[in-house]
Write an enzyme that holds these catalytic residues in place. Structure first.
Site, mmCIF file in Angstrom:
data_model
loop_
_atom_site.group_PDB
_atom_site.id
_atom_site.type_symbol
_atom_site.label_atom_id
_atom_site.label_comp_id
_atom_site.label_asym_id
_atom_site.label_seq_id
_atom_site.Cartn_x
_atom_site.Cartn_y
_atom_site.Cartn_z
ATOM 1 N N GLY A 19 -12.392 -13.814 -36.510
ATOM 2 C CA GLY A 19 -11.183 -14.604 -36.708
ATOM 3 C C GLY A 19 -10.273 -13.933 -37.706
ATOM 4 O O GLY A 19 -10.647 -12.971 -38.382
ATOM 5 N N PHE A 23 -3.947 -13.449 -44.560
ATOM 6 C CA PHE A 23 -4.249 -12.347 -45.468
ATOM 7 C C PHE A 23 -5.667 -11.808 -45.302
ATOM 8 O O PHE A 23 -6.082 -10.943 -46.072
ATOM 9 C CB PHE A 23 -4.072 -12.804 -46.926
ATOM 10 C CG PHE A 23 -2.719 -13.393 -47.188
ATOM 11 C CD1 PHE A 23 -1.598 -12.590 -47.204
ATOM 12 C CD2 PHE A 23 -2.566 -14.749 -47.411
ATOM 13 C CE1 PHE A 23 -0.352 -13.124 -47.443
ATOM 14 C CE2 PHE A 23 -1.322 -15.294 -47.649
ATOM 15 C CZ PHE A 23 -0.207 -14.486 -47.659
ATOM 16 N N ALA A 24 -6.417 -12.311 -44.340
ATOM 17 C CA ALA A 24 -7.817 -11.891 -44.219
ATOM 18 C C ALA A 24 -8.258 -11.861 -42.768
ATOM 19 O O ALA A 24 -7.708 -12.556 -41.909
ATOM 20 C CB ALA A 24 -8.716 -12.829 -45.023
ATOM 21 N N LYS A 25 -9.267 -11.036 -42.512
ATOM 22 C CA LYS A 25 -9.952 -11.005 -41.229
ATOM 23 C C LYS A 25 -11.439 -11.204 -41.492
ATOM 24 O O LYS A 25 -11.961 -10.762 -42.519
ATOM 25 C CB LYS A 25 -9.718 -9.672 -40.513
ATOM 26 C CG LYS A 25 -8.278 -9.415 -40.102
ATOM 27 C CD LYS A 25 -8.148 -8.073 -39.388
ATOM 28 C CE LYS A 25 -6.696 -7.804 -38.978
ATOM 29 N NZ LYS A 25 -6.567 -6.490 -38.303
ATOM 30 N N VAL A 26 -12.112 -11.862 -40.544
ATOM 31 C CA VAL A 26 -13.541 -12.099 -40.691
ATOM 32 C C VAL A 26 -14.272 -11.402 -39.546
ATOM 33 O O VAL A 26 -13.920 -11.575 -38.377
ATOM 34 C CB VAL A 26 -13.871 -13.611 -40.685
ATOM 35 C CG1 VAL A 26 -15.380 -13.817 -40.842
ATOM 36 C CG2 VAL A 26 -13.122 -14.325 -41.804
ATOM 37 N N LYS A 45 -15.735 -11.303 -44.764
ATOM 38 C CA LYS A 45 -14.301 -11.569 -44.888
ATOM 39 C C LYS A 45 -13.658 -10.379 -45.595
ATOM 40 O O LYS A 45 -14.075 -10.006 -46.693
ATOM 41 C CB LYS A 45 -14.042 -12.855 -45.670
ATOM 42 C CG LYS A 45 -12.547 -13.167 -45.833
ATOM 43 C CD LYS A 45 -12.302 -14.364 -46.736
ATOM 44 C CE LYS A 45 -12.651 -15.656 -46.055
ATOM 45 N NZ LYS A 45 -12.198 -16.831 -46.881
ATOM 46 N N ASP A 140 -10.853 -30.205 -49.031
ATOM 47 C CA ASP A 140 -10.382 -29.934 -47.666
ATOM 48 C C ASP A 140 -11.539 -30.122 -46.673
ATOM 49 O O ASP A 140 -11.769 -29.270 -45.809
ATOM 50 C CB ASP A 140 -9.801 -28.529 -47.559
ATOM 51 C CG ASP A 140 -8.953 -28.341 -46.286
ATOM 52 O OD1 ASP A 140 -8.514 -29.366 -45.716
ATOM 53 O OD2 ASP A 140 -8.748 -27.193 -45.869
#
Length: 445
Positions: A19, A23-26, A45, A140
């Protein structure tokens, strides 16, 4: 020809993209030291340290999430395994939840049976209770942030919006409006401050309703109208809700936080208690376990090197000021509070040991420059256990990190403020939090 896999720091093999965010990819990954079974799978991450990520607020959010995840090790919380960094990227290695999001089970309008919903809710409350006992408020909670492992066990994830007990303002409340609208407690939107624990309980109530119903209790295309419904607790129960589940949901979704059911109250409800077993959360800790009676009570300290290790784990995330050693942006910060000293690591640990023994704590050396203090009396969450670790940041400067390993958070705060601070005043150069925000939550609003 087979495409070569990317190897990260010689430790992990990075695989497919799971995903991405702003600002990040996992990525899916696995440890190189063992066979690629499901148990060794990890999620990695990757966060780039350029552009907007360099902003103070974004960096604070990332470092806060890392610090929080190190604090809340529990069978029903995604485990933080390791954090590594280069000058351009941060790599957060976490437990891989092979079962995906709990949201997928109710995304198509389907609802779970009462037994399945109860099981997930029990695991959720167990984890939330542990977070609150360690002074962490998630803020959250929603099905999208509740993952499932390969065995179908629930795992809370995404602590990016979380707050700590110490982040409360002078009125003892949090003030940042954050979260997902359909799951936010009414008091969060009133802009008068709120109790983070009670707000989390409301969100848990919405989750339970969604699991049982297959849809949200408060729905409207207009957010103002939706919040108005929540503030008046205007919702209906589907016909398949049992009387006992209705009663519990009604207590969870009470718009008056003062009358909303608490976690201990939830755990006394017969509907909740059915088949419930409290997990052993401490078994997930990343500290070396040992026999307390053998190593705490004899009071012995093993020989160790004359100098503590240099800090190297988190320093690449941010930098230490070369003149003032300002640690606000450099959490060697897995600790709950940190101070710098111009005394040697040996002298510093001896001072902490002396204070601990004077207070009746058992003291044991865990490794070279790390101590654990174990309280003699049982508290609400068992005996208070605290670790203190010394690192070297310069030839004449050491950093000391304190962390609560187990026990009640309020008891730990009293120990910290009333015993540790006064007792160490003659060796402390600067306290990290003395140069940080006095009302973290409000500043970041």
């Amino acid at each position: 020809m087979t495409e070569a896999k990317k190897i990260l720091f010689g430790k992990y093999e990075m695989g497919r993209l799971l995903g991405r965010g702003n600002f990040a990819k996992v990525y899916h990954g696995r440890r190189l030291a063992a066979a690629a079974t499901e148990e060794e799978a990890v999620a990695i991450k990757v966060i780039r340290k350029d552009g907007a990520i360099k902003s103070e607020k974004m960096m604070e959010q990332i470092t806060r999430e890392i610090a929080v995840m190190r604090r809340v090790r529990h069978p029903n919380i995604v485990e933080l395994k390791e954090v590594m960094a280069t000058k351009t990227k941060i790599f957060i290695v976490m437990e891989f939840a092979a079962g995906g999001e709990l949201f997928s089970k109710v995304a198509q309008g389907a609802h779970l049976g009462e037994a399945a919903a109860r099981r997930y809710f029990q695991q959720l409350i167990s984890a939330v209770d542990f977070c609150h006992s360690r002074g962490v408020f998630h803020r959250d909670i929603k099905p999208e942030n509740l993952l499932l492992d390969g065995d179908g066990e629930l795992k809370i994830s995404d602590f990016g919006l979380s707050a700590l007990h110490d982040h409360r303002c002078a009125d003892g409340l949090l003030h940042t409006q954050c979260g997902t609208p359909a799951y936010i407690a009414p008091e969060v939107m009133r802009m008068k401050g709120y109790d983070g624990a009670k707000a989390d309980i409301w969100s848990c109530g919405v989750v339970l309703y969604v699991l049982l119903a297959g849809f949200l209790p408060f729905q409207d295309h207009d957010l103002a109208a939706m919040f108005k419904k929540a503030m008046k607790s205007e919702y209906r129960f589907p016909t398949w809700f049992s009387p006992d589940s209705k009663r519990l949901v009604s207590k969870l979704l009470n718009p008056n936080p003062g009358r909303r059911i608490s976690v201990p109250g939830i755990m006394r409800v017969a509907w909740f208690k059915k088949g419930f077993k409290l997990p052993n959360s401490l078994s997930m800790q990343d500290f070396t376990m040992f026999d307390e009676n053998e190593k705490f009570m004899d009071g012995t300290i093993k020989k160790s090197p004359s100098s503590p290790a240099l800090l190297n784990a988190f320093q690449l995330i941010s930098s230490i000021s070369s003149t003032g050693f300002d640690l606000r942006d450099t959490p060697a910060t897995k600790g709950d509070f940190t101070f710098t000293s111009r005394r040697s690591g040996k002298v510093t640990l001896e001072k902490i040991e002396m204070i601990g023994k004077k207070l009746g704590f058992g003291v044991a050396r865990m490794k070279d420059f790390k101590l654990r203090l174990l309280g003699a009396a049982e508290g609400r969450k068992g005996r208070l256990s605290v670790t203190a670790e010394v690192f070297k940041v310069a030839p004449e400067v050491t950093v000391v990190e304190f962390s609560k390993f187990s026990g009640d958070t309020l008891e730990y705060i009293r120990f910290r403020e009333e015993e540790i601070r006064p007792g160490l005043k003659d060796i402390v150069w600067t306290w990290q939090e003395d140069t940080s925000f006095k009302c973290y939550d409000q500043v970041n609003n």
